[in-house]
Design an enzyme around this catalytic site. Structure first.
Site: not given
Ligand code: APR
Length: 169
Positions: A8-9, A30-32, A119, A121-123
């Site tokens: 977890d970052i 997600g990580v945000d 990018s 995850g959701v992206y």
């Molecule tokens: N620590 C580290 N990595 C994490 C954590 C965490 N606590 N939570 C999730 N991740 C990983 C996910 O598993 C993925 O591999 O971070 C990576 C990025 O995934 P997302 O968080 O979905 O980010 P992204 O794909 O860039 O999409 C961004 O998602 O949360 C929303 O507000 C954000 O709209 C934006 C979009």
């Protein structure tokens, strides 16, 4: 130096933690979501203070820096990755996320920085391609002087980053 860590970052002990944000910079999932939860409401307040145009505080590929609220880091660097399926130039934009985040870290005298898999995850960015881009940028001058930690959230992502790291030679 580059380190690959599964975890977890928000637990990273670095000067700057990079957030995979969206253009509004007002949090998300997600990580945000994890970073804002751990940092507390003062981080959201700091993001709200950032100038916005038509609801956009950070363009795709760009990065913005704020304090880190209750996190142990000094800064959070918010970057907006490309949505893979709807971007004409995802490679260039993802590269820019890493370059702009690293430049902000250097400009703010950071010695260490932690990245998530922006990018991926959701992206929807394909892991292998994203890992190659991220590591190629981080392994280049002048960024290699920084202590760079990648926090990969699951084993599959860690393994792909490890393979890409080994391919750097
Ligand atoms: N620590 C580290 N990595 C994490 C954590 C965490 N606590 N939570 C999730 N991740 C990983 C996910 O598993 C993925 O591999 O971070 C990576 C990025 O995934 P997302 O968080 O979905 O980010 P992204 O794909 O860039 O999409 C961004 O998602 O949360 C929303 O507000 C954000 O709209 C934006 C979009």
């Amino acid at each position: 130096m580059i380190q690959l860590i599964q975890g977890d970052i928000t637990k990273a002990h670095v000067d700057a933690i990079v957030n995979a944000a969206n253009s509004g910079l007002l949090g998300g999932g997600g990580v945000d979501g994890a970073i804002h939860k751990a940092a507390g409401s003062s981080l959201l307040e700091a993001c709200r203070q950032l100038p916005k145009r038509n609801g956009v505080r950070c363009e795709t590929g760009q990065a913005k820096i704020t304090h880190a609220g209750d996190l142990s880091a000094k800064f959070v660097i918010h970057t907006v990755g490309p949505i893979y399926s709807s971007c004409a130039n995802p490679v260039e934009l993802l590269r820019s996320c890493y370059i702009n985040s690293l430049n902000l870290a250097i400009e703010n005298d950071c010695q260490s920085i932690a990245f998530p898999a922006v990018s991926c995850g959701v992206y929807g960015y394909p892991l292998q391609e994203a890992a190659d881009i991220a590591l190629d940028v981080c392994n280049s001058t002048p960024f290699i002087v920084l202590d760079i930690q990648f926090y990969l959230y699951d084993k599959k992502t860690l393994l792909i980053w490890q393979q890409a790291f080994e391919a750097l030679g």
